[in-house]
Design a protein around this motif. Structure first.
Motif, PDB file in Angstrom:
ATOM      1  N   SER A  74     -12.839  -5.254   0.975  1.00 55.78           N
ATOM      2  CA  SER A  74     -14.193  -4.719   0.797  1.00 55.78           C
ATOM      3  C   SER A  74     -14.920  -4.595   2.124  1.00 55.78           C
ATOM      4  N   SER A  75     -14.719  -5.549   3.006  1.00 56.38           N
ATOM      5  CA  SER A  75     -15.325  -5.492   4.342  1.00 56.38           C
ATOM      6  C   SER A  75     -14.792  -4.291   5.125  1.00 56.38           C
ATOM      7  N   ILE A  76     -13.489  -4.072   5.051  1.00 54.21           N
ATOM      8  CA  ILE A  76     -12.886  -2.921   5.723  1.00 54.21           C
ATOM      9  C   ILE A  76     -13.413  -1.623   5.122  1.00 54.21           C
ATOM     10  N   GLU A  77     -13.575  -1.603   3.799  1.00 54.48           N
ATOM     11  CA  GLU A  77     -14.117  -0.414   3.133  1.00 54.48           C
ATOM     12  C   GLU A  77     -15.518  -0.093   3.666  1.00 54.48           C
ATOM     13  N   GLN A  78     -16.353  -1.101   3.811  1.00 54.75           N
ATOM     14  CA  GLN A  78     -17.705  -0.880   4.334  1.00 54.75           C
ATOM     15  C   GLN A  78     -17.679  -0.362   5.770  1.00 54.75           C
ATOM     16  N   LYS A  79     -16.774  -0.906   6.579  1.00 56.68           N
ATOM     17  CA  LYS A  79     -16.658  -0.437   7.969  1.00 56.68           C
ATOM     18  C   LYS A  79     -16.230   1.027   8.014  1.00 56.68           C
ATOM     19  N   GLU A  80     -15.251   1.369   7.189  1.00 55.75           N
ATOM     20  CA  GLU A  80     -14.765   2.752   7.168  1.00 55.75           C
ATOM     21  C   GLU A  80     -15.844   3.706   6.642  1.00 55.75           C
ATOM     22  N   GLU A  81     -16.633   3.247   5.664  1.00 53.55           N
ATOM     23  CA  GLU A  81     -17.735   4.079   5.184  1.00 53.55           C
ATOM     24  C   GLU A  81     -18.759   4.290   6.290  1.00 53.55           C
ATOM     25  N   GLY A  82     -19.015   3.234   7.066  1.00 54.61           N
ATOM     26  CA  GLY A  82     -19.947   3.335   8.190  1.00 54.61           C
ATOM     27  C   GLY A  82     -19.472   4.309   9.253  1.00 54.61           C
ATOM     28  N   ARG A  83     -18.165   4.393   9.418  1.00 47.14           N
ATOM     29  CA  ARG A  83     -17.574   5.324  10.394  1.00 47.14           C
ATOM     30  C   ARG A  83     -17.438   6.732   9.828  1.00 47.14           C
ATOM     31  N   LYS A  84     -17.754   6.891   8.550  1.00 47.50           N
ATOM     32  CA  LYS A  84     -17.634   8.186   7.857  1.00 47.50           C
ATOM     33  C   LYS A  84     -16.184   8.692   7.839  1.00 47.50           C
ATOM     34  N   ASN A  85     -15.242   7.765   7.755  1.00 47.42           N
ATOM     35  CA  ASN A  85     -13.822   8.102   7.737  1.00 47.42           C
ATOM     36  C   ASN A  85     -13.367   8.210   6.276  1.00 47.42           C
ATOM     37  N   ASP A  86     -13.609   9.379   5.672  1.00 43.94           N
ATOM     38  CA  ASP A  86     -13.372   9.567   4.244  1.00 43.94           C
ATOM     39  C   ASP A  86     -11.914   9.373   3.828  1.00 43.94           C
ATOM     40  N   ASP A  87     -10.969   9.768   4.685  1.00 46.21           N
ATOM     41  CA  ASP A  87      -9.555   9.585   4.353  1.00 46.21           C
ATOM     42  C   ASP A  87      -9.232   8.099   4.175  1.00 46.21           C
ATOM     43  N   VAL A  89     -11.446   5.658   3.653  1.00 45.67           N
ATOM     44  CA  VAL A  89     -12.251   5.101   2.563  1.00 45.67           C
ATOM     45  C   VAL A  89     -11.532   5.283   1.237  1.00 45.67           C
ATOM     46  N   SER A  90     -10.974   6.445   1.027  1.00 49.52           N
ATOM     47  CA  SER A  90     -10.250   6.721  -0.210  1.00 49.52           C
ATOM     48  C   SER A  90      -9.053   5.785  -0.375  1.00 49.52           C
ATOM     49  N   LEU A  91      -8.288   5.611   0.699  1.00 49.57           N
ATOM     50  CA  LEU A  91      -7.128   4.713   0.659  1.00 49.57           C
ATOM     51  C   LEU A  91      -7.557   3.265   0.401  1.00 49.57           C
ATOM     52  N   VAL A  92      -8.617   2.837   1.069  1.00 50.23           N
ATOM     53  CA  VAL A  92      -9.084   1.455   0.916  1.00 50.23           C
ATOM     54  C   VAL A  92      -9.606   1.223  -0.502  1.00 50.23           C
ATOM     55  N   TYR A  95      -6.723   0.724  -2.781  1.00 50.25           N
ATOM     56  CA  TYR A  95      -6.112  -0.586  -2.553  1.00 50.25           C
ATOM     57  C   TYR A  95      -6.994  -1.701  -3.130  1.00 50.25           C
ATOM     58  N   ARG A  96      -8.310  -1.571  -2.977  1.00 46.95           N
ATOM     59  CA  ARG A  96      -9.230  -2.559  -3.548  1.00 46.95           C
ATOM     60  C   ARG A  96      -9.089  -2.595  -5.066  1.00 46.95           C
ATOM     61  N   SER A  97      -8.925  -1.435  -5.684  1.00 40.86           N
ATOM     62  CA  SER A  97      -8.728  -1.378  -7.137  1.00 40.86           C
ATOM     63  C   SER A  97      -7.462  -2.118  -7.555  1.00 40.86           C
ATOM     64  N   LYS A  98      -6.426  -1.999  -6.750  1.00 48.61           N
ATOM     65  CA  LYS A  98      -5.176  -2.710  -7.029  1.00 48.61           C
ATOM     66  C   LYS A  98      -5.408  -4.211  -7.000  1.00 48.61           C
ATOM     67  N   VAL A  99      -6.109  -4.684  -5.971  1.00 51.60           N
ATOM     68  CA  VAL A  99      -6.396  -6.120  -5.862  1.00 51.60           C
ATOM     69  C   VAL A  99      -7.260  -6.576  -7.041  1.00 51.60           C
TER      70      VAL A  99
END
Length: 191
Positions: A74-87, A89-92, A95-99
């Motif tokens: 979730s922390s990585i997801e927030q960082k990627e959202e902050g960077r606007k890295n949509d590709d 974010v989608s992967l993360v 993966y979060r859903s899997k966890v």
């Protein structure tokens, strides 16, 4: 490599294997041994205090590592959202859903009665997880309310040995519901 849990062991052998798995810090296998004990050896009798403790330790460690993994992802997801890295974010998110799907209490619902202390304890812990970690108060309240109401409906089936534990956990569920619903009401009342 998947481990095969023997089907034909007696209660003492499953307890011994669970203790062995605990010493080896192989908590997923510890859960499997305790599941076999619960499903195969307990229909006519309650778990002993030692058996309940082993089951609790097993699930606590498995769930603890999953919760830690969820927090990191979730922390990585927030960082990627902050960077606007949509590709990413989608992967993360996938993966979060899997966890999240691995944080499951399906076994307890399938194999244990609503008044069983382990099932109630899981409902309590999962509802707190949804409230405090995922910030999903509606889901937390729904889960706690459902567990409490199902246990109340079958209170007369509660065994003497687990009565104290079950009623204590039910009280904690009710206390959380009271607290959480008043928190939600306070938020609605704010201007």
């Amino acid at each position: 490599m998947a481990s095969a849990v023997p089907e034909n062991l007696n209660r003492e052998q499953y307890v011994y294997l669970a203790k062995l798995a605990e010493q080896a810090e192989r908590y997923e296998e510890m859960v499997e041994f305790m599941q076999k004990l619960v499903v195969g050896c307990t229909p006519s009798s309650e778990l002993t205090v030692e058996e309940r403790n082993l089951l609790s330790v097993a699930y606590k460690n498995v769930i603890g590592s999953l919760r830690a993994a969820w927090r990191i992802v979730s922390s990585i997801e927030q960082k990627e959202e902050g960077r606007k890295n949509d590709d990413h974010v989608s992967l993360v998110k996938d993966y979060r859903s899997k966890v999240e799907s691995e944080l499951s209490q399906d076994i307890a619902y399938a194999d244990l009665p609503p008044t069983h202390p382990i099932r109630l304890g899981l409902a309590l812990n999962f509802s707190v997880f949804y409230y405090e970690i995922l910030n999903q108060s509606d889901k937390a309240c729904g889960m706690a309310k459902q567990a409490f109401e199902e246990a109340i409906a079958e209170l007369d089936t509660l065994g003497e040995e687990s009565y104290k534990d079950s009623t204590l956990i039910m009280q904690l569920l009710r206390d959380n519901l009271t607290l959480w619903t008043s928190d939600v009401q306070d938020q609605l009342d704010e201007p």
